[in-house]
Motif scaffolding. Structure first.
Motif, mmCIF file in Angstrom:
data_model
loop_
_atom_site.group_PDB
_atom_site.id
_atom_site.type_symbol
_atom_site.label_atom_id
_atom_site.label_comp_id
_atom_site.label_asym_id
_atom_site.label_seq_id
_atom_site.Cartn_x
_atom_site.Cartn_y
_atom_site.Cartn_z
ATOM 1 N N ARG A 115 -17.068 0.785 1.929
ATOM 2 C CA ARG A 115 -16.751 -0.417 0.850
ATOM 3 C C ARG A 115 -18.158 -0.375 0.101
ATOM 4 O O ARG A 115 -19.170 0.069 0.224
ATOM 5 N N VAL A 116 -17.842 -0.804 -1.320
ATOM 6 C CA VAL A 116 -18.704 -0.885 -2.223
ATOM 7 C C VAL A 116 -19.520 -2.129 -2.467
ATOM 8 O O VAL A 116 -18.882 -3.145 -2.208
ATOM 9 N N ILE B 55 2.702 9.614 -2.894
ATOM 10 C CA ILE B 55 2.971 10.326 -1.315
ATOM 11 C C ILE B 55 2.534 9.248 -0.450
ATOM 12 O O ILE B 55 3.268 8.818 0.370
ATOM 13 N N THR B 56 1.395 8.669 -0.604
ATOM 14 C CA THR B 56 0.965 7.643 0.481
ATOM 15 C C THR B 56 0.051 6.671 -0.142
ATOM 16 O O THR B 56 -0.650 6.951 -1.161
ATOM 17 N N VAL B 57 0.048 5.314 0.320
ATOM 18 C CA VAL B 57 -0.792 4.370 -0.028
ATOM 19 C C VAL B 57 -1.134 3.553 1.156
ATOM 20 O O VAL B 57 -0.330 3.044 1.881
ATOM 21 N N PHE B 58 -2.405 3.177 1.470
ATOM 22 C CA PHE B 58 -2.903 2.750 2.837
ATOM 23 C C PHE B 58 -4.504 2.293 2.533
ATOM 24 O O PHE B 58 -5.019 2.728 1.868
ATOM 25 N N PHE B 59 -4.720 1.159 3.325
ATOM 26 C CA PHE B 59 -6.151 0.852 3.298
ATOM 27 C C PHE B 59 -7.020 1.977 4.342
ATOM 28 O O PHE B 59 -6.556 2.404 5.507
ATOM 29 N N ASP B 60 -7.994 2.779 3.725
ATOM 30 C CA ASP B 60 -8.841 3.764 4.235
ATOM 31 C C ASP B 60 -9.831 3.321 5.147
ATOM 32 O O ASP B 60 -10.963 2.698 4.417
ATOM 33 N N THR C 298 -3.929 14.300 -5.811
ATOM 34 C CA THR C 298 -5.122 13.635 -6.316
ATOM 35 C C THR C 298 -5.334 12.194 -5.399
ATOM 36 O O THR C 298 -4.147 11.601 -5.169
ATOM 37 N N ARG C 299 -6.463 12.192 -5.059
ATOM 38 C CA ARG C 299 -6.762 10.804 -4.219
ATOM 39 C C ARG C 299 -7.265 9.757 -5.154
ATOM 40 O O ARG C 299 -8.218 10.074 -5.704
ATOM 41 N N ALA C 300 -7.017 8.546 -5.036
ATOM 42 C CA ALA C 300 -7.336 7.511 -5.929
ATOM 43 C C ALA C 300 -7.820 6.501 -4.850
ATOM 44 O O ALA C 300 -7.082 5.869 -4.047
ATOM 45 N N TYR C 301 -9.154 5.886 -5.177
ATOM 46 C CA TYR C 301 -9.618 4.865 -4.353
ATOM 47 C C TYR C 301 -9.681 3.395 -4.977
ATOM 48 O O TYR C 301 -10.481 3.686 -6.176
ATOM 49 N N ARG C 302 -9.933 2.421 -4.647
ATOM 50 C CA ARG C 302 -9.997 1.279 -5.422
ATOM 51 C C ARG C 302 -10.343 -0.006 -4.214
ATOM 52 O O ARG C 302 -9.515 0.091 -3.170
ATOM 53 N N ALA C 303 -11.196 -0.830 -4.507
ATOM 54 C CA ALA C 303 -11.490 -1.724 -3.507
ATOM 55 C C ALA C 303 -10.340 -2.972 -4.134
ATOM 56 O O ALA C 303 -10.512 -3.338 -5.040
ATOM 57 N N VAL C 304 -10.109 -3.762 -2.948
ATOM 58 C CA VAL C 304 -9.530 -4.786 -3.320
ATOM 59 C C VAL C 304 -9.939 -5.802 -2.727
ATOM 60 O O VAL C 304 -10.298 -6.380 -1.540
ATOM 61 N N PRO C 305 -10.351 -6.871 -3.858
ATOM 62 C CA PRO C 305 -11.122 -8.211 -3.466
ATOM 63 C C PRO C 305 -10.293 -9.263 -2.724
ATOM 64 O O PRO C 305 -10.888 -9.833 -1.876
ATOM 65 N N GLU C 306 -9.196 -9.295 -2.877
ATOM 66 C CA GLU C 306 -8.202 -10.006 -2.115
ATOM 67 C C GLU C 306 -8.383 -9.671 -0.701
ATOM 68 O O GLU C 306 -7.768 -10.417 0.112
ATOM 69 N N ARG C 307 -8.558 -8.526 -0.246
ATOM 70 C CA ARG C 307 -8.728 -8.126 1.135
ATOM 71 C C ARG C 307 -10.058 -7.774 1.669
ATOM 72 O O ARG C 307 -10.472 -6.831 2.388
ATOM 73 N N GLY C 308 -10.946 -8.578 1.162
ATOM 74 C CA GLY C 308 -12.283 -8.460 1.490
ATOM 75 C C GLY C 308 -13.097 -7.241 1.067
ATOM 76 O O GLY C 308 -14.092 -7.099 1.664
ATOM 77 N N GLY C 309 -12.737 -6.736 -0.026
ATOM 78 C CA GLY C 309 -13.256 -5.369 -0.556
ATOM 79 C C GLY C 309 -12.933 -4.326 0.137
ATOM 80 O O GLY C 309 -13.428 -3.087 -0.066
ATOM 81 N N ARG C 310 -11.661 -4.131 1.005
ATOM 82 C CA ARG C 310 -11.352 -3.018 1.528
ATOM 83 C C ARG C 310 -10.811 -2.203 0.793
ATOM 84 O O ARG C 310 -10.543 -2.332 -0.369
ATOM 85 N N ILE C 311 -11.158 -0.533 1.151
ATOM 86 C CA ILE C 311 -10.561 0.270 0.123
ATOM 87 C C ILE C 311 -9.311 0.620 0.290
ATOM 88 O O ILE C 311 -8.830 0.995 1.373
ATOM 89 N N LEU C 312 -8.447 0.762 -1.141
ATOM 90 C CA LEU C 312 -7.122 1.128 -1.026
ATOM 91 C C LEU C 312 -7.061 2.578 -1.344
ATOM 92 O O LEU C 312 -7.634 2.860 -2.518
#
Length: 58
Positions: free
Chosen positions: A55-56, A45-50, A17-31
């Motif tokens: 961005r939303v 398995i992996t976690v990275f800024f995509d 499963t791929r899960a995505y979330r915007a990170v406000p502390e990083r300018g809204g980049r998607i993790l």
């Protein structure tokens, strides 16, 4: 990332499963996190800024 903005099945690996979330502390980049759930266990398995994910806009 216990509450992702979006979840989807990995097209190349349907058991993942791929899960995505915007990170406000990083300018809204998607993790993006990729994981496998096995009962009560979750294996990350992996976690990275995509960079390819949009961005939303609010």
């Amino acid at each position: 990332m216990s509450t992702p903005d979006v979840e989807e099945t990995d097209p190349g690996h349907p058991e993942r499963t791929r899960a995505y979330r915007a990170v406000p502390e990083r300018g809204g980049r998607i993790l993006r996190a990729v994981y496998v759930r096995d009962g009560d266990m979750i294996r990350i398995i992996t976690v990275f800024f995509d960079r390819g994910r949009r961005r939303v806009r609010t």
